[in-house]
Design a protein around this motif. Structure first.
Motif, PDB file in Angstrom:
ATOM      1  N   LEU A 161      53.788 -11.473  17.871  1.00  0.00           N
ATOM      2  CA  LEU A 161      52.331 -11.278  17.946  1.00  0.00           C
ATOM      3  C   LEU A 161      51.948 -11.002  19.394  1.00  0.00           C
ATOM      4  CD1 LEU A 161      51.374 -14.449  15.824  1.00  0.00           C
ATOM      5  CD2 LEU A 161      51.259 -12.092  15.004  1.00  0.00           C
ATOM      6  N   HIS A 162      50.731 -10.506  19.610  1.00  0.00           N
ATOM      7  CA  HIS A 162      50.246 -10.396  20.984  1.00  0.00           C
ATOM      8  C   HIS A 162      50.112 -11.828  21.520  1.00  0.00           C
ATOM      9  CE1 HIS A 162      49.546  -6.189  20.318  1.00  0.00           C
ATOM     10  NE2 HIS A 162      48.767  -6.444  19.284  1.00  0.00           N
ATOM     11  N   VAL A 163      50.722 -12.096  22.653  1.00  0.00           N
ATOM     12  CA  VAL A 163      50.729 -13.480  23.167  1.00  0.00           C
ATOM     13  C   VAL A 163      49.450 -13.702  23.977  1.00  0.00           C
ATOM     14  CG1 VAL A 163      52.011 -15.167  24.519  1.00  0.00           C
ATOM     15  CG2 VAL A 163      53.238 -13.506  23.095  1.00  0.00           C
ATOM     16  N   ASN A 176      42.644  -2.433  24.835  1.00  0.00           N
ATOM     17  CA  ASN A 176      41.900  -3.697  24.696  1.00  0.00           C
ATOM     18  C   ASN A 176      42.762  -4.902  25.067  1.00  0.00           C
ATOM     19  OD1 ASN A 176      43.463  -3.370  22.384  1.00  0.00           O
ATOM     20  ND2 ASN A 176      42.048  -4.497  21.082  1.00  0.00           N
ATOM     21  N   LEU A 177      44.082  -4.780  24.894  1.00  0.00           N
ATOM     22  CA  LEU A 177      44.959  -5.891  25.255  1.00  0.00           C
ATOM     23  C   LEU A 177      45.638  -5.656  26.592  1.00  0.00           C
ATOM     24  CD1 LEU A 177      45.942  -6.376  21.650  1.00  0.00           C
ATOM     25  CD2 LEU A 177      45.681  -8.387  23.105  1.00  0.00           C
ATOM     26  N   ALA A 178      45.785  -4.391  26.984  1.00  0.00           N
ATOM     27  CA  ALA A 178      46.448  -4.099  28.264  1.00  0.00           C
ATOM     28  C   ALA A 178      45.525  -4.437  29.431  1.00  0.00           C
ATOM     29  CB  ALA A 178      46.861  -2.633  28.314  1.00  0.00           C
ATOM     30  N   GLU A 216      44.319 -16.772  21.733  1.00  0.00           N
ATOM     31  CA  GLU A 216      44.034 -16.961  20.305  1.00  0.00           C
ATOM     32  C   GLU A 216      45.330 -17.177  19.522  1.00  0.00           C
ATOM     33  OE1 GLU A 216      42.818 -14.318  22.141  1.00  0.00           O
ATOM     34  OE2 GLU A 216      40.874 -15.279  22.461  1.00  0.00           O
ATOM     35  N   THR A 217      46.359 -16.408  19.911  1.00  0.00           N
ATOM     36  CA  THR A 217      47.662 -16.592  19.255  1.00  0.00           C
ATOM     37  C   THR A 217      48.187 -17.997  19.534  1.00  0.00           C
ATOM     38  OG1 THR A 217      48.148 -14.242  19.359  1.00  0.00           O
ATOM     39  CG2 THR A 217      50.039 -15.710  19.186  1.00  0.00           C
ATOM     40  N   ALA A 218      47.918 -18.490  20.744  1.00  0.00           N
ATOM     41  CA  ALA A 218      48.358 -19.853  21.067  1.00  0.00           C
ATOM     42  C   ALA A 218      47.742 -20.853  20.094  1.00  0.00           C
ATOM     43  CB  ALA A 218      47.953 -20.194  22.507  1.00  0.00           C
ATOM     44  N   ALA A 273      42.164  -5.677  29.009  1.00  0.00           N
ATOM     45  CA  ALA A 273      41.238  -6.790  28.721  1.00  0.00           C
ATOM     46  C   ALA A 273      42.017  -7.876  27.959  1.00  0.00           C
ATOM     47  CB  ALA A 273      40.036  -6.277  27.928  1.00  0.00           C
ATOM     48  N   GLU A 274      41.329  -8.727  27.231  1.00  0.00           N
ATOM     49  CA  GLU A 274      42.009  -9.874  26.623  1.00  0.00           C
ATOM     50  C   GLU A 274      42.125  -9.770  25.119  1.00  0.00           C
ATOM     51  OE1 GLU A 274      40.626 -13.725  28.398  1.00  0.00           O
ATOM     52  OE2 GLU A 274      39.456 -12.339  29.610  1.00  0.00           O
ATOM     53  N   GLY A 275      41.944  -8.561  24.577  1.00  0.00           N
ATOM     54  CA  GLY A 275      42.032  -8.410  23.123  1.00  0.00           C
ATOM     55  C   GLY A 275      40.760  -8.879  22.455  1.00  0.00           C
ATOM     56  N   HIS A 276      40.837  -9.074  21.162  1.00  0.00           N
ATOM     57  CA  HIS A 276      39.648  -9.475  20.408  1.00  0.00           C
ATOM     58  C   HIS A 276      39.226 -10.888  20.788  1.00  0.00           C
ATOM     59  CE1 HIS A 276      41.313  -6.745  16.991  1.00  0.00           C
ATOM     60  NE2 HIS A 276      41.072  -6.085  18.116  1.00  0.00           N
ATOM     61  N   PRO A 277      37.935 -11.126  20.841  1.00  0.00           N
ATOM     62  CA  PRO A 277      37.461 -12.471  21.155  1.00  0.00           C
ATOM     63  C   PRO A 277      37.877 -13.503  20.097  1.00  0.00           C
ATOM     64  CG  PRO A 277      35.708 -10.850  21.396  1.00  0.00           C
ATOM     65  CD  PRO A 277      36.845 -10.148  20.730  1.00  0.00           C
TER      66      PRO A 277
HETATM   67  N1  ADE Z   1      45.006  -8.435  18.460  1.00  0.00           N
HETATM   68  C1  ADE Z   1      43.858  -8.006  18.998  1.00  0.00           C
HETATM   69  N2  ADE Z   1      43.294  -8.956  19.749  1.00  0.00           N
HETATM   70  C2  ADE Z   1      44.105 -10.034  19.709  1.00  0.00           C
HETATM   71  C3  ADE Z   1      44.055 -11.313  20.288  1.00  0.00           C
HETATM   72  N3  ADE Z   1      43.045 -11.689  21.062  1.00  0.00           N
HETATM   73  N4  ADE Z   1      45.057 -12.153  20.017  1.00  0.00           N
HETATM   74  C4  ADE Z   1      46.084 -11.766  19.242  1.00  0.00           C
HETATM   75  N5  ADE Z   1      46.191 -10.572  18.659  1.00  0.00           N
HETATM   76  C5  ADE Z   1      45.196  -9.702  18.892  1.00  0.00           C
END
Ligand code: ADE
Length: 415
Positions: free
Chosen positions: A50-52, A337-339, A55-57, A341-345
């Protein structure tokens, strides 16, 4: 415990940021409290790709509370938050294999490291983990889950060719996932990534979005909100019509290329922006991608056209073409958005990852009776997540009266 992270000393910052996300994920918190009591994943080894992120944490802590043994690697070489990876390894004892900016070899080495844990379940984002398992033809897990549109498309292709070796739940296809995460999550975070990378004013720009799926719709809505002139590029007549009716200009990419200031690809397909388009772009055009893979922009094609390239800001690479025009590529063409910034809130990942946690529990309970197919998230799980999210937001909704239920179930009653 094994791990491979950039720098363990980043863990303090990571822990604080994980706490921040946790505070904004009320549905996942409820699930974690139940998991801690019922331990539905006891003894289950879960390999997560997953994207680390923060939120994944929180998802990892939820699976752990449910009794799972987890190992985590990145689902993209540029999306890892190194402080989060450090904290997961140091503060929470989770084997993490992820470093922001890792090369191709390390990326796949990290997937192999996670597979070394001999998982019972896989939790994937983009289907790279599943793809490696299928290519290696080693030990086959009992079941899995998939987070994203691109991954689900790959899995359905495998199912169609009878190549899928174990059942997988398509988390992406839950309503509480794609209607919110893809639209509002990608919508906001894509614009966030572009702004953080460039600090450009969006108002008044010609903002070209290639792809009007849920992610494209979200990005268009937010770019419009910031005052951009939004142009949509589509191949699907229904989606193109919808974009027109939503108030956007729709045109082929060859025309949009001439007028755009900022370009975002979110199609899931290859070479949407290519040399024939770079040749006609304006000086200082900005191009980026928010789809899962970095194939939507033909970067080798751009390199060939250019006489010079240099990094001008973090995540902004300048390419100078033969006639002196400059094109700015953001984040190596990886999901911006992940590169940058921090991805989805967290508020939106709350629902996506509630689907992940409950789908993992569903898979653990049901894998014996499932076929080697792609399954939808059970409707009752999807609905429950929507209800819990509303409760967490303090929003009450109505119920049908018995009379209304009867009316909807009848066909005799007319005017
Ligand atoms: N995919 C998009 N945004 C994410 C995030 N914040 N955490 C994990 N996966 C994502």
């Amino acid at each position: 415990m094994k791990y491979d992270v950039k720098d363990l000393s980043l863990s303090k910052k990571g822990r604080l940021r994980i706490e921040w996300a946790d505070d904004n994920m009320p549905v996942l918190n409820l699930i974690r409290a139940r998991f801690a009591k019922e331990k539905p994943l006891t003894g289950t080894k879960v390999a997560c790709c997953l994207h680390v992120t923060t939120e994944t944490a929180v998802l990892m802590l939820t699976l752990k509370a449910g009794g799972a043994d987890i190992a985590l690697c990145a689902s993209n070489p540029l999306s890892t938050q190194d402080d989060v990876a450090a904290s997961l390894a140091k503060d929470y004892g989770i084997p993490v294999f992820a470093i922001k900016g890792e090369n191709h070899k390390t990326y796949y080495g990290h997937i192999e490291a996670v597979l070394g844990y001999r998982p019972d379940l896989t939790m994937d984002d983009g289907a790279d983990l599943v793809s490696v398992i299928h290519k290696k033809k080693g030990r086959i897990p009992l079941g899995g889950t998939e987070e994203t549109t691109t991954g689900v498309i790959r899995l359905r292709a495998m199912e169609k060719e009878n190549k899928l070796l174990y059942p997988i739940v398509a988390v992406n296809d839950a309503q509480t996932k794609y209607l919110f995460d893809n639209r509002y999550g990608t919508g906001q975070s894509t614009i966030d990534g572009i702004i953080r990378a460039t600090n450009k004013l969006v108002a008044g720009t010609n903002f070209v979005i290639c792809g009007y799926g849920w992610c494209g719709r979200g990005a268009a809505m937010r770019a419009k909100g910031l005052g951009a002139n939004v142009i949509i590029v589509e191949v699907d007549p229904f989606k193109a019509l919808e974009a027109v009716m939503d108030g956007f200009l729709v045109m082929p990419v060859a025309r949009a290329a001439k007028v755009g200031d900022i370009f975002v690809t979110v199609t899931g397909d290859i070479h949407v922006l290519r040399p024939e388009h770079f040749r006609i772009m304006k000086d200082k055009a900005i191009i980026c991608n928010s789809g899962h893979f970095n194939v939507e922009i033909d970067i080798p094609g751009l390199v060939k056209l250019s006489r010079k390239r240099r990094l001008t800001r973090d995540f902004v690479e300048e390419f100078v073409l033969a006639d002196g025009r400059r094109i700015y590529l953001l984040g190596d063409g990886r999901l911006i958005n992940l590169a940058a910034a921090e991805g989805h809130p967290a508020q939106v990942m709350d629902m996506s990852f509630a689907n992940q946690a409950l789908s993992a529990e569903f898979m653990k309970k049901n894998y014996r009776r499932l076929e080697k197919k792609v399954y939808k998230v059970p409707v009752d799980i999807d609905r429950r997540i929507a209800e819990l999210k509303l409760v967490s937001m303090g929003i009450k909704i109505d119920r049908l009266t018995p009379e209304q239920k009867k009316y909807l179930a009848s066909w005799e009653m007319g005017t």
